[in-house]
Design an enzyme around this catalytic site. Sequence first.
Site, PDB file in Angstrom:
ATOM      1  N   HIS A  12      -0.171  -0.241   7.446  1.00 30.57           N
ATOM      2  CA  HIS A  12       1.244   0.064   7.732  1.00 30.57           C
ATOM      3  C   HIS A  12       1.547   1.562   7.576  1.00 30.57           C
ATOM      4  CE1 HIS A  12       2.027  -0.836   3.194  1.00 30.57           C
ATOM      5  NE2 HIS A  12       1.801   0.445   3.358  1.00 30.57           N
ATOM      6  N   HIS A  59       8.248  -0.167  -0.703  1.00 32.01           N
ATOM      7  CA  HIS A  59       7.798   1.052  -1.391  1.00 32.01           C
ATOM      8  C   HIS A  59       8.978   1.688  -2.124  1.00 32.01           C
ATOM      9  CE1 HIS A  59       4.863   0.381   1.833  1.00 32.01           C
ATOM     10  NE2 HIS A  59       3.996   1.092   1.146  1.00 32.01           N
ATOM     11  N   GLU A 240      -2.938  -2.573  -2.079  1.00 30.46           N
ATOM     12  CA  GLU A 240      -2.110  -3.213  -1.039  1.00 30.46           C
ATOM     13  C   GLU A 240      -2.883  -4.322  -0.322  1.00 30.46           C
ATOM     14  OE1 GLU A 240       1.008   0.357   0.195  1.00 30.46           O
ATOM     15  OE2 GLU A 240      -0.676  -0.020   1.527  1.00 30.46           O
TER      16      GLU A 240
HETATM   17  C1  DHB Z   1       0.401   6.433   3.405  1.00 33.14           C
HETATM   18  C2  DHB Z   1      -0.053   5.119   3.348  1.00 33.14           C
HETATM   19  C3  DHB Z   1       0.750   4.121   2.837  1.00 33.14           C
HETATM   20  O1  DHB Z   1       0.363   2.833   2.699  1.00 33.14           O
HETATM   21  C4  DHB Z   1       2.014   4.414   2.397  1.00 33.14           C
HETATM   22  O2  DHB Z   1       2.778   3.396   1.983  1.00 33.14           O
HETATM   23  C5  DHB Z   1       2.473   5.720   2.428  1.00 33.14           C
HETATM   24  C6  DHB Z   1       1.654   6.727   2.941  1.00 33.14           C
HETATM   25  C7  DHB Z   1      -0.447   7.508   3.975  1.00 33.14           C
HETATM   26  O3  DHB Z   1      -1.590   7.274   4.309  1.00 33.14           O
HETATM   27  O4  DHB Z   1       0.039   8.618   4.128  1.00 33.14           O
HETATM   28 FE    FE Z   2       1.870   1.589   1.603  1.00 28.83          FE
END
Ligand code: DHB
Ligand code: FE
Length: 281
Positions: A12, A59, A240
């Site tokens: 995601h 988040h 995750e």
């Molecule tokens: C990124 C990945 C994530 O799962 C997230 O929630 C926020 C940032 C990233 O790779 O930048």
């Molecule tokens: Fe994330």
Amino acid sequence: MARISAGVGCSHVPAIGVAVDQGLTEDDYWRPVFKGFEKSREWMAEQNPDVVFLVYNDHCTAFDASCIPTFALGCAAEFHPADEGWGPRPVPVVKGHPELASHIAQSVILDEFDLTIMNEMEVDHGLTVPLTVMFDQPEEWPCPVIPLAVNVVQYPPPTGNRCFQLGKAIRRAIDTYQEDLNVVIFGTGGMSHQLQAERAGLINSDFDKQFLDLLTEDPVKGSKITHLEYLREAGSEGIELVMWHVMRGALDEKVTEVHRHYHVPASNTAVGHIILENHSA
Ligand code: DHB
Ligand code: FE
């Protein structure tokens, strides 16, 4: 009766949503990421689900540190895209399915999984980015979506096995809903990534590929991967991945892997994606 026909696993990464929203998908950096979802979008159009059940994590958007439910089921009629700091993403409002969601709440809670019931909830990139990669940029999302938010933000998140068993309870709930609905379940988040401290930038492709193999071939073994292994092998945000086990638990023991896509890098992570079809559907 309703039935779960297939499961979708996918990352995601918020920057994927930004790339779509800003028209950057043909850039050299992003082209290979989106190439791997072309088949998925065709598959999704053929599948034409009546409902998507989407397992994701918030988040610190809908929930802040004052309240962190382990499993929160979205029972509302709609879920608005949240402002994560740059304004809400320009994507359609997510329509829920309150009737099916209430049935799932009743069935799963009486099955002894103590879900939090959300009658109002905003949704962040954890939910909207998977919809974007699978459905592109429609005026309206093509079907209702029932969100299930899982805590992977504050220790302790649920175990992989707990997620897997919850998937089975969700399957029992959907199997007993009277209306004839084709439901596709999404497990989202991951893959290996760490956004903080000394190991920021960590990506472990060997672990990610093994995780995808286990998901298809030996999901029970996959569901037993410990928090410590995720932390060590997949980084602090790699946890995750536990959410993918909810999706897998809701499928048949034997499934057909109809598509897989894996690409490094996208922002700070590896992009992973898999489509698994149930034999019984
Ligand atoms: C990124 C990945 C994530 O799962 C997230 O929630 C926020 C940032 C990233 O790779 O930048
Ligand atoms: Fe994330």
